[in-house]
Design an enzyme around this catalytic site. Structure first.
Site, short mmCIF file in Angstrom:
data_model
loop_
_atom_site.label_atom_id
_atom_site.label_comp_id
_atom_site.label_asym_id
_atom_site.label_seq_id
_atom_site.Cartn_x
_atom_site.Cartn_y
_atom_site.Cartn_z
N LYS A 58 0.83 -1.21 0.00
CA LYS A 58 0.00 0.00 0.00
C LYS A 58 0.86 1.26 0.00
O LYS A 58 0.60 2.21 -0.75
CB LYS A 58 -0.93 -0.01 1.21
CG LYS A 58 -2.01 -1.08 1.13
CD LYS A 58 -2.85 -1.10 2.39
CE LYS A 58 -3.94 -2.16 2.31
NZ LYS A 58 -4.77 -2.20 3.52
N GLY A 74 -0.68 0.68 6.08
CA GLY A 74 -0.99 -0.15 7.24
C GLY A 74 -1.93 -1.27 6.88
O GLY A 74 -2.75 -1.13 5.97
N ASP A 75 -1.78 -2.38 7.57
CA ASP A 75 -2.71 -3.49 7.38
C ASP A 75 -2.71 -4.34 8.63
O ASP A 75 -1.78 -4.28 9.44
CB ASP A 75 -2.35 -4.33 6.16
CG ASP A 75 -3.59 -4.97 5.55
OD1 ASP A 75 -4.12 -5.93 6.15
OD2 ASP A 75 -4.06 -4.51 4.50
N GLN A 76 -3.76 -5.13 8.77
CA GLN A 76 -3.90 -5.99 9.94
C GLN A 76 -4.36 -7.37 9.52
O GLN A 76 -5.21 -7.50 8.62
CB GLN A 76 -4.93 -5.37 10.90
CG GLN A 76 -5.04 -6.07 12.23
CD GLN A 76 -6.00 -5.35 13.15
OE1 GLN A 76 -7.17 -5.20 12.83
NE2 GLN A 76 -5.51 -4.88 14.29
N GLY A 111 0.58 -4.37 10.89
CA GLY A 111 1.80 -4.01 10.17
C GLY A 111 1.73 -2.59 9.66
O GLY A 111 0.65 -2.06 9.39
#
Length: 198
Positions: A58, A74-76, A111
């Site tokens: 991203k 950001g990611d989860q 993250g």
């Protein structure tokens, strides 16, 4: 000379609110990333590493379009019962997911990645272990009715900042990590690169 602007490459309201709450100036530009295709390309990868790779993708995607800015991705991901859990596609699926998690624990991995000029300059991940309490069917029904389709945008089918707090009996980890961003590490890195005052 003013510092380069900061762009959040995520449509997540929780990430936006966290940064705003911390007094960070930024704008949002949602990254044009096909997460399903990227997951297929990466193959079998642990949940924590996947959160970082998605965040990197991203950040880089938006950074290539805005090379002079700092771009935060950001990611989860959620690991449960030996597998990776994706967002529920329906309230029925959300109900089944929460029922399966009842009385058990799972891990949330948040993250983040910072990019500039189309290159990742930093990335990191933090994990929170979530112990779900053995809630009743009546509570689950009331919870689903109260929260509705908003739960479909959350990987665990819960929002800790709302009624979802009542689903848990213990959390080992950082509150911001649960919401979807390793905020302390992100703020430290933004100070390090000069995007925030030291």
């Amino acid at each position: 000379m003013s510092a380069p602007e900061l762009i959040l490459a995520s449509g997540s309201a929780a990430r936006r609110e966290m940064l705003q709450g911390a007094g960070v100036l930024f704008r949002v530009e949602v990254a044009p990333v096909d997460e399903a295709a990227l997951k297929a390309e990466l193959g079998v990868i642990d949940a924590a590493a996947l959160a970082v790779e998605l965040a990197k993708a991203k950040a880089v995607a938006v950074s290539r379009l805005q090379p002079d800015a700092w771009v935060l991705g950001g990611d989860q991901t959620l690991a449960f019962d030996g597998g990776l859990v994706s967002k529920a596609r329906s309230l029925e699926e959300a109900k089944a997911r929460l029922s399966a998690m009842r009385g058990r624990s799972h891990a949330l991995h948040s993250g983040a990645a910072l990019a500039r000029g189309g290159e990742v300059v930093w990335s990191g991940v933090e994990t929170a272990t979530m112990q779900v309490r053995p809630f009743s069917d009546a509570f689950l029904g009331a919870y689903l009715q109260a929260e509705g389709k908003a739960l479909l945008s959350c990987v665990g089918a819960y929002r800790l900042e709302g009624l979802g707090a009542q689903l848990f009996e213990r959390i080992d980890g950082d509150y911001f990590t649960v919401l979807g961003l390793p905020l302390w590490a992100v703020l430290k890195q933004l100070r390090h690169v000069g995007a925030l005052p030291a």
